[in-house]
Design an enzyme around this catalytic site. Sequence first.
Site, short mmCIF file in Angstrom:
data_model
loop_
_atom_site.label_atom_id
_atom_site.label_comp_id
_atom_site.label_asym_id
_atom_site.label_seq_id
_atom_site.Cartn_x
_atom_site.Cartn_y
_atom_site.Cartn_z
N LYS A 100 0.83 -1.20 0.00
CA LYS A 100 0.00 0.00 0.00
C LYS A 100 0.87 1.27 0.00
CE LYS A 100 -3.71 -2.19 2.72
NZ LYS A 100 -4.63 -1.94 3.87
N TYR A 145 -11.97 -2.75 -3.06
CA TYR A 145 -12.63 -2.63 -1.76
C TYR A 145 -14.14 -2.81 -1.84
CZ TYR A 145 -8.23 -1.26 0.44
OH TYR A 145 -6.96 -1.26 0.94
N HIS A 197 -1.86 -5.33 1.48
CA HIS A 197 -3.15 -5.97 1.25
C HIS A 197 -2.86 -7.37 0.73
CE1 HIS A 197 -7.28 -6.63 -0.18
NE2 HIS A 197 -6.67 -7.30 -1.15
N GLU A 212 -9.20 -10.01 -7.51
CA GLU A 212 -8.23 -8.94 -7.25
C GLU A 212 -7.05 -8.98 -8.22
OE1 GLU A 212 -9.32 -8.70 -2.48
OE2 GLU A 212 -7.33 -9.37 -3.09
N ASN A 266 -1.51 -0.30 7.47
CA ASN A 266 -0.93 -1.61 7.76
C ASN A 266 -0.12 -2.19 6.62
OD1 ASN A 266 -3.04 -2.28 6.10
ND2 ASN A 266 -4.31 -3.17 7.72
#
Length: 140
Positions: free
Chosen positions: A10, A50, A123, A134, A120
């Site tokens: 990310k 998402y 992903h 994805e 975090n």
Amino acid sequence: MREKTLLLIKPDGVARGLENEIFKRVEAAGLMVEVKQNTTLTTAQAAELYQPHLGKSFYAGLVKFITSGPVIATIVSGENAISRVRELMGATDPLKAAAGSLRGDLREANVINEYGVIKNLVHGSDSPESAAREIAIFFK
Ligand code: IDP
Ligand code: MG
């Protein structure tokens, strides 16, 4: 079972220059980083990534954050790659992520960003269905 999964570094992970550390840990676990793509998500790609979170209070922030800067999208393959990448990542909340996990070891002091989203670093797909959906967002 041999699987493929999407592992995405990310914007916070890219901005902190953590890609080599992350790839080192993935490869040390016996998984293979098959292909890497440096990219910045469009809003349409973010909405697809998402889609399962649509309607949640933090959804708008998620889309804003993931489109806010460069990411590295990768396909990781190997035996049980989906669950093994999830294990390597650690819990969603870095404060609860195990020692030895990416999110646990590499967390920042402040884990909530300016979009109200938990920072975090990575992903990873959470099921074979998510992985197929994805991967297709980034790789044709
Ligand atoms: P995961 O990344 O561990 O699969 P998900 O529940 O799928 O976690 O959530 C997607 C992302 O949304 C998380 O990685 C995190 O960045 C963010 N997030 C999840 N839950 C919250 C929350 O309660 N507040 C703010 N951000 C959240
Ligand atoms: Mg998830």
